[in-house]
Design an enzyme around this catalytic site. Sequence first.
Site, PDB file in Angstrom:
ATOM      1  N   SER A   1      28.149  47.669  34.098  1.00 10.52           N
ATOM      2  CA  SER A   1      28.844  46.515  34.649  1.00 10.52           C
ATOM      3  C   SER A   1      28.560  46.439  36.153  1.00 10.52           C
ATOM      4  O   SER A   1      27.392  46.389  36.556  1.00 10.52           O
ATOM      5  CB  SER A   1      30.332  46.616  34.324  1.00 10.52           C
ATOM      6  OG  SER A   1      30.998  45.394  34.534  1.00 10.52           O
ATOM      7  N   TRP A   2      29.593  46.440  37.027  1.00 12.37           N
ATOM      8  CA  TRP A   2      29.304  46.498  38.454  1.00 12.37           C
ATOM      9  C   TRP A   2      28.499  47.744  38.807  1.00 12.37           C
ATOM     10  O   TRP A   2      27.683  47.733  39.727  1.00 12.37           O
ATOM     11  CB  TRP A   2      30.606  46.482  39.267  1.00 12.37           C
ATOM     12  CG  TRP A   2      30.383  46.947  40.677  1.00 12.37           C
ATOM     13  CD1 TRP A   2      30.686  48.175  41.190  1.00 12.37           C
ATOM     14  CD2 TRP A   2      29.758  46.221  41.742  1.00 12.37           C
ATOM     15  NE1 TRP A   2      30.296  48.254  42.515  1.00 12.37           N
ATOM     16  CE2 TRP A   2      29.722  47.067  42.874  1.00 12.37           C
ATOM     17  CE3 TRP A   2      29.232  44.922  41.841  1.00 12.37           C
ATOM     18  CZ2 TRP A   2      29.180  46.666  44.090  1.00 12.37           C
ATOM     19  CZ3 TRP A   2      28.689  44.529  43.060  1.00 12.37           C
ATOM     20  CH2 TRP A   2      28.664  45.392  44.158  1.00 12.37           C
TER      21      TRP A   2
ATOM     22  N   GLY B   1      33.634  47.657  38.170  1.00 15.22           N
ATOM     23  CA  GLY B   1      34.552  46.899  39.005  1.00 15.22           C
ATOM     24  C   GLY B   1      33.840  45.733  39.667  1.00 15.22           C
ATOM     25  O   GLY B   1      33.503  44.767  39.008  1.00 15.22           O
TER      26      GLY B   1
ATOM     27  N   HIS C   1      31.500  44.335  25.781  1.00 14.43           N
ATOM     28  CA  HIS C   1      31.203  44.838  27.116  1.00 14.43           C
ATOM     29  C   HIS C   1      31.518  46.317  27.308  1.00 14.43           C
ATOM     30  O   HIS C   1      30.817  47.007  28.046  1.00 14.43           O
ATOM     31  CB  HIS C   1      32.003  44.013  28.142  1.00 14.43           C
ATOM     32  CG  HIS C   1      31.770  44.413  29.564  1.00 14.43           C
ATOM     33  ND1 HIS C   1      30.555  44.214  30.204  1.00 14.43           N
ATOM     34  CD2 HIS C   1      32.588  44.997  30.487  1.00 14.43           C
ATOM     35  CE1 HIS C   1      30.640  44.643  31.446  1.00 14.43           C
ATOM     36  NE2 HIS C   1      31.853  45.137  31.653  1.00 14.43           N
TER      37      HIS C   1
ATOM     38  N   ASP D   1      28.736  40.692  24.611  1.00 13.63           N
ATOM     39  CA  ASP D   1      29.381  40.999  25.886  1.00 13.63           C
ATOM     40  C   ASP D   1      29.806  39.681  26.525  1.00 13.63           C
ATOM     41  O   ASP D   1      28.966  38.859  26.903  1.00 13.63           O
ATOM     42  CB  ASP D   1      28.393  41.742  26.791  1.00 13.63           C
ATOM     43  CG  ASP D   1      29.017  42.265  28.075  1.00 13.63           C
ATOM     44  OD1 ASP D   1      30.013  41.677  28.537  1.00 13.63           O
ATOM     45  OD2 ASP D   1      28.479  43.247  28.623  1.00 13.63           O
TER      46      ASP D   1
END
Length: 326
Positions: free
Chosen positions: A118-119, A51, A300, A272
């Site tokens: 990711s986050w 996120g 991704h 990605d």
Amino acid sequence: MGDLAGPGVSGLFPEIEPRSSGMLRLDSLHSMYWEECGRRDGIPVVFLHGGPGAGSTPKHRRFFDPYAYRIIVYDQRGAGRSKPLGELRDNTTPHLIADLEVLRRHLGVERWLVFGGSWGSTLAIAYAQAHPERCLGLILRGIFLCRRSEIEWFLYGMRSVFPEPWEKFSGFLPLAERGELLASYHRRLIDPDPGIHMPAARAWSVYEGSCSTLFPSPETVAYFAGDVVALGLARIEAHYFINDIFLGENALLENAGRLRDVPGVIVQGRYDMVCPLVSAHELHLAWPQADYRIVPDAGHSAWEPGILGALVEATERFKRVLSFAE
């Protein structure tokens, strides 16, 4: 015993249910959902979702051998099953780092393996730099260092590869507001009226989902379009982006030396588009002790076969090393 579960045909371990879960009160406003499954006395591992704001799913438990790992999954403040959903007050990167320590102490964990994509990779790096002594290792996927250049790429640069999703994303806004996508979306996402913030949240979240896979994935887009994911993801992402993630520009790279003694694996899809490979490349240059794996045929998403396989391979490698160390 650790080999009994074995990854299934999908590359993931079999479905498993939590053996304990709860809501952990963080302060007068926020409560955080957590759950545990797998082996009670296993290697502690904590899963950090993406996120920010996307929340976790039952599928995230399945990266880890339940006969070897004590699997801890939780929803960061404001996300998923944590309450209140989409809450921005007292929601910053330092808060999320502190929440991990609150959770670790609550569960009686001395040290744990930290897994994030990711986050989740951003938060994992920030946490490990603040508390390296608490980390058995890091497994990171789709590196996001949250620099201004990366945020600008997300807002405008992906148009060069995904013009159709970007046109829907920007076209949601009046023409006069499209030069300031972040500020324009942020205004709508923080509006208390669901009739204003929910359409904006879906437009933002569907844009991200549409650009997350190498090949089109209607299932991925549908997941990102769901109300809980869309609201948590879009509102909290915009909040973090507009505040430069509440860390100094390039802070994660500048402090990479703090990871020197933390074993790590970096898994990155070559194509990605949400978190371009250059960030993983620069992180590895700053942290050469980490094992760096570029998946040549992936974007991704953690669910693309090459990414998924590399992540499970990493958890299996840590299982062998950490079991031997004990």
